[in-house]
Structure formats: structure tokens, C-alpha cells
Design an enzyme around this catalytic site. Structure first.
Site, short mmCIF file in Angstrom:
data_model
loop_
_atom_site.label_atom_id
_atom_site.label_comp_id
_atom_site.label_asym_id
_atom_site.label_seq_id
_atom_site.Cartn_x
_atom_site.Cartn_y
_atom_site.Cartn_z
N GLY A 124 0.80 -1.22 0.00
CA GLY A 124 0.00 0.00 0.00
C GLY A 124 0.83 1.26 0.00
CB ALA A 125 2.17 3.44 -1.70
CB SER A 211 3.38 -3.58 -3.29
OG SER A 211 3.51 -2.29 -3.84
CB ALA A 212 4.77 -0.78 0.50
CG ASP A 336 4.96 -5.83 -10.52
OD1 ASP A 336 3.82 -5.80 -10.02
OD2 ASP A 336 5.86 -6.59 -10.13
CG HIS A 452 1.74 -3.29 -8.42
ND1 HIS A 452 2.96 -3.87 -8.16
CD2 HIS A 452 1.43 -2.59 -7.30
CE1 HIS A 452 3.37 -3.52 -6.96
NE2 HIS A 452 2.45 -2.76 -6.41
#
Length: 552
Positions: A124-125, A211-212, A336, A452
Site C-alpha cells: 500500500g505504498a 509491493s511496499a 508490474d 501490479h
């Protein structure tokens, strides 16, 4: 026939009578009581939702152990996510009281004992997300039920602080940052101390994330603070070397937030920020949602971990000795970068719109800016070498996606694999490329591969838990991924374990660079070597060797 019916009834009755459960479990904070599920013959599962792994965190401070509770804590409801912005960054939801985890414990034939443990770190960045993920009714993306049941492993999902409260940093000791990473570490340490009571093996903990969250896994493997706690790690579409994973000028962003909330930007900035209303602080921690080819979205992702001299005592690339004895599986999705390229070059998503050569050059120019014209020219020749004299609309669109995929995910992943393998002691290294085409783009973008986060539904077994939304091939793929992941968790080798796999996955070495391509059609031939070597060579060798013209 009557005798057969009686025997079946008796077997069902015996099954119900002998229901398998941990019952009330003793943890360091007190007793917890979860929910027991009957899944099938001799298959039960205990689910514990919302166990606190730390106290309510103090603002911009490391988490501390929970003081405990009296009586038995009912853990049958998920707890609030950590305070965060909505997707449009216009409102705030969640709670500061958010350091909780969820546990799925399978009982197959008998009560769980000494099972391997998988700890999930969500993506979630570093700004969004929670331990459960998106959901429809009671079907949560990050439910560990399918992995736990099919792989016979314990699954744990954790919440951690995100946004301003998790990652804002003044760049000095007054507010060093990385609070979200410390939360993740506290959860891993709690699992290590307590999981034996749930039938888990504290010496066999695998941390996995996307991701994050994949970058978070990478940081957790590299920090000296996890020595002896993590045995294995899996990073999906995110590593510590990604260009968005570390903010090297956190003070600049902290001052921007401070000005928004009427705090000074001098030595008293940290003290003022700590006294500011948490929702106001969260709302101030926005990033621009606008971008373009010459100012790509990746440059907006600045609310991220920092090199603080503590959790991260050095550049991530210099910390791989700390992960020398950790088995590490790392990979990316083949497209991605599509999600992010959609912001920068919107024309890629419209079949009849032309994505121009100028847009490709603008994007490459922005991503190689510090090397000036030489960076752009070398990059353009690298990415257009197969274009021919008249590239199709689709070819140009796919090139834009390839540039962003390589820059943001694939090349940093390859660099991470190389560093892990070359620093390895007992730790083994495995590389994958996930290439299952996006399910929703078959009509409008038939060229789109795995976008992604497309891998998440398969890792978490959604084709099994929501079968009406998928085809048989998707269940095949989900079965493959759960097999590889849980075999790896048990043995350090994705090929060896309780579940059969369709292809033998070779180790990645610092000279061999072999990888497995994962999709629903895979067979023994889906093993490759030196993934996208020309492009990896451009970003890791050719570009850095060019003289720097502009400082970042």
C-alpha cells in the site's frame, strides 16, 4: 444400504464429537479465545482475530510491549486499520490503536504442533492498507485460511502504522522515522515469542509480503534487529532497492507537512508535530495524484522508510550480510509497472489512442534525468531495438509499461537477488517472474500481462474460496503458487514439501541467474536464465557508468 447410512452417520458424529481445537491459548499478554471452524473430514481451523502484539503506539515513537489484560480476550473480530488517508487523499479513517495481528491455525487430523509459520506484511505504498485487505462481505483478500489449510502452515497477518504516523521523519534523532518498520519488527518478535502456544515452530518463521510489504520483508531481512528471528523471506513485487522504497531527503517532506499543520520548520518542528492532532497529521501527509511522462508518479512516493542509523544502519545494498543465512524467494510480475504507467501515459489504456514516441522519450528522459541526453539516448536505443521502422500501437504501449516495470520493480529485484546470492552463507536464493495475464483486460488490453498485485488473489487462494469468479486454470495456478510458497516455508526449497509442483525451480546463483516463470500453463519448460538481461544491464551497468549531469 441402511448399514452404510448408519456407518456414515456414525463417522460424522464421531467427527463432530472429536472436534480439534487449541481452545483458549495462553500468550504473554493473557489468555485469548478464537473461533474454531470445521472445514471437512478431520480438518479444522482455529482463527484468532485482533490479538494485540504491542501497546497503543505513542506518536512518532517505537512500539512497546502490550501491558496485558485480565480474563480471557475474545479474538473473534478484526480490529481497526491504522489511521490512513482514503485513495483520493481527501478523508481519513482508521485508528491509532491498530497494532494487532490475526492467526490461522490448521488442524489436519490432530491438533497443530510445531508447524511452520508465515507472517504477512501488506502493501500500500507505505500509506495505505491493513492486515485483512480489501473485502466483499466476509471474504477478505488476506484471509490466511486457504494457505493454512492447503499448505498445513500457520498464517499470521499484521497491521502497522502507515502514512505520516508511520514514516514521517525529520532526518535526525528528534523524529527518526521508520515507525511502521518497527511495528512490523515488533509483530515478528511477538510471533517468535508466542507462536509455540498456537502450535507453531518459532525457529521456522517466514516473512512474506507484496509491493511496499515486499520491500518491508526486504528491510526486515536486512536489519540487524531481526537476527535469529527470521528463517525465510518472500518478497513479491517490492524490495529495499526499489527507487520508491527509501526517501533520502525526508526533511524536505517533513517541512512540507509541518507548514500544512502550522508547525515551525526549525528545531522545534518535531515537538510541534508530536502535539498535532493525528487525523490532521494524516490528512497533511498527501502526495500528488497527478503525474505525466516527464514527471512520473514514482517521484511522488516520498513517504517511505529512511536510513536512520538504527533500523537501517546503512544503505540497504550494504546490509545483505545480515541476510546471509535467510532463504529468500524474490520475484516480480511481468507488467508490474502498468498501474503506475497508467497515471503517467494514460493513452496506453485506450486501444484507439496513439501512444507517441515523444511520450516514450519523455518518460525515459525523466527516469534517467541525472545522466542528461546520454541517458535518454542510451535508454531509447535499448528499449526500441526491436521496434523496426513502423512499430504498432500495441508495441509502443507495451514499451511504456516495460520501462516502468523494469525501473520500479524488475531491475531492483534482480539486483537484490544478485546481492543475496553473492552474500549468502546457508541462505538459498530463488527468483520468479509471474506472468498470468490480467483477468479484467482481455477485451480492452489483450496485450496486458500480470499487473501490479495480480499475484495476490492466487497466493491467497481466492480461486478456491470464491470459485464462481474464476476458471479451472486459475485454480490450477493458485494451487501451484500455494504449493511452491508453502514447500519453501517448510524446507527452504519450493520443490520439496508436501505438495507437488509442475516444474522444478532451480536456485538463483550469482553466476547462473536462473528463474521460474509462473502461470497457469507452466510445465517443466518454464525455467529461464538471466531475465531481461539487456534491460538489467542498461539500468545497473550502462546508465550508472555515464557521467552525471544533474544531481537528483
Amino acid at each position: 444400504m441402511a448399514v452404510l447410512r448408519i456407518l456414515v452417520a456414525l463417522s460424522v458424529l464421531l467427527e463432530i464429537i472429536s472436534a480439534t481445537s487449541l481452545g483458549v491459548v495462553s500468550t504473554e499478554g493473557g489468555m485469548v479465545d478464537g473461533q474454531n471452524l470445521f472445514l471437512g473430514f478431520f480438518r479444522y481451523m482455529d482463527v484468532f482475530r485482533g490479538i494485540p502484539f504491542a501497546d497503543i503506539p505513542k506518536r512518532f515513537e517505537k512500539p512497546v510491549r502490550h501491558p496485558g489484560w485480565s480474563g480471557t480476550l475474545k479474538t473473534t473480530q478484526y480490529r481497526d486499520k491504522c489511521l490512513q488517508l482514503d485513495a483520493l487523499m481527501t478523508s481519513v479513517s482508521g485508528n491509532e490503536d491498530c497494532l494487532y495481528l490475526n492467526i490461522w491455525v490448521p488442524h489436519i487430523g490432530s491438533v497443530a504442533s510445531n508447524l511452520p509459520v508465515m507472517v504477512w506484511i501488506h502493501g500500500g505504498a507505505f500509506m495505505f492498507g491493513d492486515a485483512m485487505g480489501i473485502h466483499f462481505l466476509d471474504n477478505y483478500l488476506y484471509s490466511g485460511q486457504e494457505i493454512a489449510d492447503r499448505g498445513n502452515v500457520i498464517v499470521v497477518t499484521v497491521g502497522y502504522r502507515v502514512g505520516s504516523l508511520g514514516f514521517l521523519s525529520t532526518g535526525d534523532s528528534t523524529m527518526p522515522g521508520n515507525y511502521g518498520l518497527w511495528d512490523q519488527q515488533a509483530a515478528i518478535a511477538w510471533v517468535h515469542r508466542n507462536i509455540r502456544s498456537f502450535g507453531g515452530d518459532p525457529s521456522n518463521i517466514t516473512v512474506f509480503g507484496e509491493s511496499a510489504g515486499g520491500a518491508g520483508v526486504s528491510f526486515q531481512a536486512l536489519t540487524p534487529h531481526n537476527k535469529g528471528l527470521i528463517r525465510r523471506a518472500i518478497s513479491q513485487s517490492g524490495v529495499s532497492l526499489c527507487p520508491w522504497a527509501v526517501n533520502r531527503n525526508p526533511r524536505k517532506y517533513a517541512e512540507e507537512v509541518a507548514l500544512k499543520v502550522n508547525c515551525p520548520t526549525d528545531d522545534s518542528m518535531a515537538a510541534c508535530l508530536k502535539m498535532t492532532d493525528p487525523k490532521v497529521l494524516t490528512l497533511a501527509g498527501t502526495v500528488p495524484l497527478t503525474s505525466s511522462a516527464d514527471d512520473p508518479f514514482v517521484n511522488n512516493l516520498v513517504l517511505s522508510p529512511v536510513i536512520d542509523g538504527d533500523f537501517l544502519p546503512d544503505e540497504p545494498s550494504n546490509l545483505f550480510h545480515n541476510a546471509a543465512d535467510i532463504d529468500y524467494m524474490v520475484g516480480a510480475n511481468d507488467m508490474d509497472g502498468h498501474f503506475f504507467a497508467s497515471f503517467d501515459v494514460p493513452s496506453i489504456n485506450f486501444p484507439l489512442l496513439v501512444t507517441s514516441v515523444d511520450e516514450v522519450k519523455a518518460l525515459l528522459g525523466a527516469l534517467t534525468k541525472e545522466k542528461g541526453t546520454a541517458g535518454l539516448e542510451n535508454g531509447f536505443s535499448t528499449y526500441t531495438i526491436d521496434w523496426g521502422s513502423n512499430p504498432s500501437l500495441e508495441t509502443v504501449k507495451k514499451t511504456v509499461v516495460a520501462i516502468e516495470t523494469d525501473y520500479m520493480f524488475l531491475v531492483p529485484t534482480q539486483a537484490t537477488l544478485y546481492l543475496h546470492a553473492s552474500n549468502a552463507g546457508t541462505g538459498r536464493t530463488y527468483s520468479y517472474l509471474f506472468s498470468q495475464p490480467n483477468r479484467l483486460a482481455a477485451v480492452t488490453k489483450p496485450w496486458l500481462g500480470a499487473d501490479h498485485a495480480d499475484d495476490l488473489q492466487y497466493v491467497f487462494g481466492k480461486p478456491f474460496s470464491t470459485p464462481l469468479g474464476y476458471w479451472p486454470k486459475h485454480r490450477d495456478l493458485s494451487g501451484y503458487m500455494i504449493a511452491y510458497w508453502t514447500n519453501f516455508v517448510k524446507t527452504g526449497d519450493p520443490n520439496s514439501g508436501d505438495l507437488r509442483v509442475p516444474a522444478t525451480w532451480p536456485t538463483f546463483t550469482s553466476t547462473g541467474h536462473r528463474f521460474l516463470e509462473i502461470n497457469s500453463k507452466m510445465d517443466a519448460g518454464y525455467v529461464g536464465q538471466k531475465l531481461r538481461l539487456r534491460y538489467v544491464n542498461f539500468w545497473t551497468s550502462v546508465l550508472p557508468s555515464l557521467p552525471t549531469v544533474y544531481l537528483k
